[in-house]
Design a protein around this motif. Structure first.
Motif, short mmCIF file in Angstrom:
data_model
loop_
_atom_site.label_atom_id
_atom_site.label_comp_id
_atom_site.label_asym_id
_atom_site.label_seq_id
_atom_site.Cartn_x
_atom_site.Cartn_y
_atom_site.Cartn_z
N GLY A 278 -10.18 -6.16 3.85
CA GLY A 278 -9.43 -7.36 3.46
C GLY A 278 -8.01 -7.14 3.91
N LEU A 279 -7.29 -6.28 3.19
CA LEU A 279 -5.96 -5.91 3.63
C LEU A 279 -6.02 -5.16 4.96
N ARG A 280 -7.03 -4.35 5.13
CA ARG A 280 -7.21 -3.57 6.37
C ARG A 280 -8.47 -4.09 7.06
N THR B 18 -3.41 -5.49 12.56
CA THR B 18 -2.38 -5.73 11.57
C THR B 18 -1.63 -4.43 11.28
N TRP C 207 -7.38 -8.11 -1.61
CA TRP C 207 -5.97 -8.26 -1.24
C TRP C 207 -5.17 -8.00 -2.51
N TRP C 208 -4.68 -6.81 -2.64
CA TRP C 208 -4.05 -6.42 -3.89
C TRP C 208 -2.53 -6.42 -3.81
N THR C 209 -1.89 -6.25 -4.96
CA THR C 209 -0.45 -6.06 -5.06
C THR C 209 -0.20 -4.76 -5.83
N ASP D 15 -5.89 -6.73 -7.80
CA ASP D 15 -6.27 -8.00 -7.20
C ASP D 15 -6.81 -8.88 -8.33
N GLY E 156 -13.87 -8.51 0.26
CA GLY E 156 -12.47 -8.31 0.61
C GLY E 156 -11.58 -8.21 -0.61
N TRP F 254 0.83 -1.19 0.00
CA TRP F 254 0.00 0.00 0.00
C TRP F 254 0.87 1.25 0.00
#
Length: 697
Positions: free
Chosen positions: A66-68, A53, A87-89, A106, A85, A25
């Motif tokens: 998801g990530l957060r 997290t 969850w990316w890159t 994602d 949710g 992020w």
């Protein structure tokens, strides 16, 4: 991961973003004056977490649920029948001249998210928005789709929030609170920004109030701004639009662009932040900024719905006699409008009210040397009107439910293209048939039973966004097809004032309350967020609603001269002395309005002080002139019956070594004197406001 950071530079500030070392992020590293990015980040934290997290504690620019997972997310997305949710890159950055685009993908859910930044030239404002693209084969459900998250570099003492609150007739009330932990939220579900909160916020560190951060959401529909005081003393602002249906459906291959969030910083506190917003709105106005904003007379408070040619023409003659330059006929000029129960939607002049023809009436007004304007409410329709009879399906309605009346009217579904086309055709006809140079666009009711007859679940409506897009389409058309027409934005007062509207109108109406002390408080809040050249303000006979203490005609004029001057009183009831005083004030206003509209404004004290004011300093070719509007808002000191000294109002931003001469009295002051001691004012029951023009010698 390679260390990656980017800095966006405005005239006086820098905004530095980096890829987080803790995860995929972006996060804020520095935001402040030039050079603030050189050194350890003030937003750095211990990077230790318990029961949350790292993403929950990071000063993230934008993170999905998801990530957060625990603290507030900025995006909530999912596929039907699947868990929500993302969850990316991180998949790339694109940097341009004053722009930045950071992309995250994602592939599992099929979503590409691009965080977008753009510096607004010649200002200290940065635009932020987000682009969401469905890259998969399945439709996505977006339950939250914020424009951006903004991290505020404050100490662990929390944040001091300044917002503009109120209700109808009490908009833009300057309100402050301290947030040390938890969430503060504000917004509107009224299909417009509303009267309760403006979509604007300022945040300061209570221990360093000279640093002021601000955000303003440019969206004309449902919205929210939330402030979270998060773990480790972090303060994070989230802002975005709120879909009426609770979810937006994003089809494969489609891209959704969120509204812009304007972000600003000033090292000169809230007053300096106000000037940042003023410069920004002067830029939004574009090449129309140089147009003279004419002194208008509006007939509403004099005649109400009782509009007929002879009476209106008498008022126009009186208005021209005191120096007005524009005559506006308000509500009541069309058939069926004897009161607020009928007529809306049938936008043709009432032949009974104008027996010689409306074009002849307009010509008579213009023969007095006045421009001519008209009030309209294009989104409204009255039951029983011809328009509603012919197109009952054009109003918002839920099948099988009663259609509720608000102010005895219904609301057109401006998200429909056929309704937009009808409004465009109607306004085009008015503006081409008659010599109209001013249009006041009002909107007096929010949507209630917001549905579209005939639409089903498979249509995946986004009614709020569609209405906003239709509204902006019509305003854009007016600006391009009728560039000579000045457009005023109004929504039952100040119910729809934000950047998208201001960029497409010339002036806006902050409130229906024109009582002197009430209006002064409204304008004090308004000028924290918006520029003087867009602030329409009238002189009327209205008594106070919230502060009924009487004030002089001079007080009413000086208050209205702080923006774009208008007259709304029934001039037929004024005495010759009042008319002569009004003539003098209007003549004086014409001499100084370029400084008021184009200069740098400084708010001197507040209406809660016994003496307050607004200072306007000329810029460019208007340099050397300073105009001060000063007001007595508190008790008097008893002089001359008992010993007393004049009240003083300290000015700011002058050259301490320069000499400044009062144009009226001839008194000369050093700049240092005016900033240290201030201008003197001998207030009395008869003398409660003053306009001072200083010229630098």
């Amino acid at each position: 991961m390679t260390d990656q950071r980017w800095t966006l530079r405005t005239d006086r500030t820098g905004y530095t973003v980096r890829l987080s070392p803790d995860g995929p992020w972006a996060e804020l590293e520095a935001w402040g004056p030039h050079g603030a990015e050189h050194g350890p980040s003030a937003l750095d934290w211990s990077h230790r977490t318990h029961y949350i997290t790292p993403a929950d504690a990071a000063p993230a620019e934008y993170l999905p649920h998801g990530l957060r997972p625990f603290t507030a997310a900025d995006l909530v997305a999912g596929r039907a029948g699947h868990e929500r949710g993302v969850w990316w890159t991180f998949t790339g950055a694109e940097e341009g001249d004053g722009t930045l685009r950071l992309t995250f993908t994602d592939d599992v859910i099929g979503l590409r998210t691009t965080l977008c930044y753009a510096v607004v030239p010649a200002t200290d404002v940065i635009h932020r928005w987000t682009e969401l693209t469905c890259t998969g084969d399945e439709e996505l459900r977006l339950e939250q789709l914020d424009s951006a998250a903004v991290n505020i570099p404050v100490t662990t003492a929390g944040a001091r929030l300044t917002c503009l609150t109120g209700q109808w007739s009490q908009e833009f009330t300057h309100t402050q609170l301290d947030l040390t932990r938890g969430t503060f939220t504000m917004g509107s579900r009224q299909g417009a920004p509303g009267h309760a909160y403006a979509p604007w916020l300022a945040v300061q560190d209570p221990l360093a109030e000279d640093c002021a951060y601000g955000v303003a959401l440019e969206w004309s529909g449902n919205w929210h701004i939330d402030v979270d005081a998060e773990p480790a003393g972090a303060v994070r602002v989230r802002a975005g639009r709120v879909p009426h249906e609770g979810v937006v459906h994003l089809a494969p291959g489609a891209t959704l662009v969120t509204p812009r969030l304007a972000c600003a910083f000033s090292a000169e506190g809230l007053d300096g932040l106000a000037r940042v917003w003023h410069r920004y709105e002067r830029r939004l106005t574009g090449d129309r900024l140089g147009r003279t904003r004419k002194v208008l007379y509006n007939s509403w408070e004099a005649t109400g719905f009782d509009v007929e040619a002879a009476g209106q023409l008498d008022l126009a003659k009186s208005a021209a006699g005191i120096g007005a330059e524009l005559f506006v006929v308000d509500d009541g000029w069309f058939p069926g409008r004897a009161d607020d129960t009928g007529g809306l939607g049938d936008w043709t002049p009432d032949p009974a009210a104008f027996p010689q023809g409306f074009d002849a009436f307009v010509a008579d007004v213009r023969a007095l040397g006045l421009d001519f304007g008209l009030w309209v409410e294009p989104e409204a329709v009255s039951p029983g009107s011809r328009l509603h009879t012919e197109h009952p399906d054009w109003v918002y309605r839920i099948e099988g439910r009663p259609a509720r009346l608000v102010r005895n009217q219904l609301l057109l579904d401006l998200g429909r293209e056929d309704v937009q086309d009808h409004v465009l055709t109607t306004l085009d006809h008015l503006l081409t048939t008659y010599d109209i140079s001013y249009l006041k666009w009002d909107a007096n009711r929010p949507p209630t039973e917001r549905g579209r007859p005939g639409a089903g679940p498979a249509d995946h409506l986004d009614l709020d966004a569609q209405h906003v897009q239709g509204y902006l389409r019509v305003l854009d058309h007016l600006r391009t097809a009728h560039p000579h027409v000045t457009v005023e934005g109004c929504a039952g007062g100040g119910g729809r004032i934000e950047g998208a509207t201001i960029a497409r109108t010339d002036v806006v109406w902050p409130s229906d309350n024109t009582a002197p002390l009430d209006r002064l408080a409204i304008q004090y809040g308004f000028l924290h967020a918006h520029a003087p050249h867009v602030m329409s303000s009238w002189v009327t006979d209205a008594p106070g609603v919230f502060d009924p203490r009487p004030r002089s005609l001079a007080f009413r004029f000086v208050t209205a001269m702080c923006g774009v001057l208008g007259i709304g009183a029934d001039l037929r009831t004024w005495t010759p002395d009042q008319l002569a005083e009004a003539t003098a004030w209007i003549a004086r206003y014409k001499e100084i309005r370029d400084v008021v509209h184009l200069g740098e404004a400084r708010l001197l004290g507040s209406p809660k002080d016994a003496t307050c004011g607004v200072q306007y300093d000329g810029i460019d070719d208007r340099g050397g002139r300073t105009v001060v509007a000063a007001f007595s808002t508190g008790p008097l000191d008893g002089a001359p019956l008992v010993p007393g000294r004049p009240a003083r109002l300290r000015l700011r931003g002058l050259d301490p070594a320069a000499a400044y001469e009062d144009r009226v009295t001839g008194t000369t002051y050093a700049g240092a004197h005016l900033m240290h001691y201030g201008l003197p004012f001998h207030w009395s029951a008869q003398h409660d406001a003053e306009l001072v023009e200083l010229r630098r010698r």
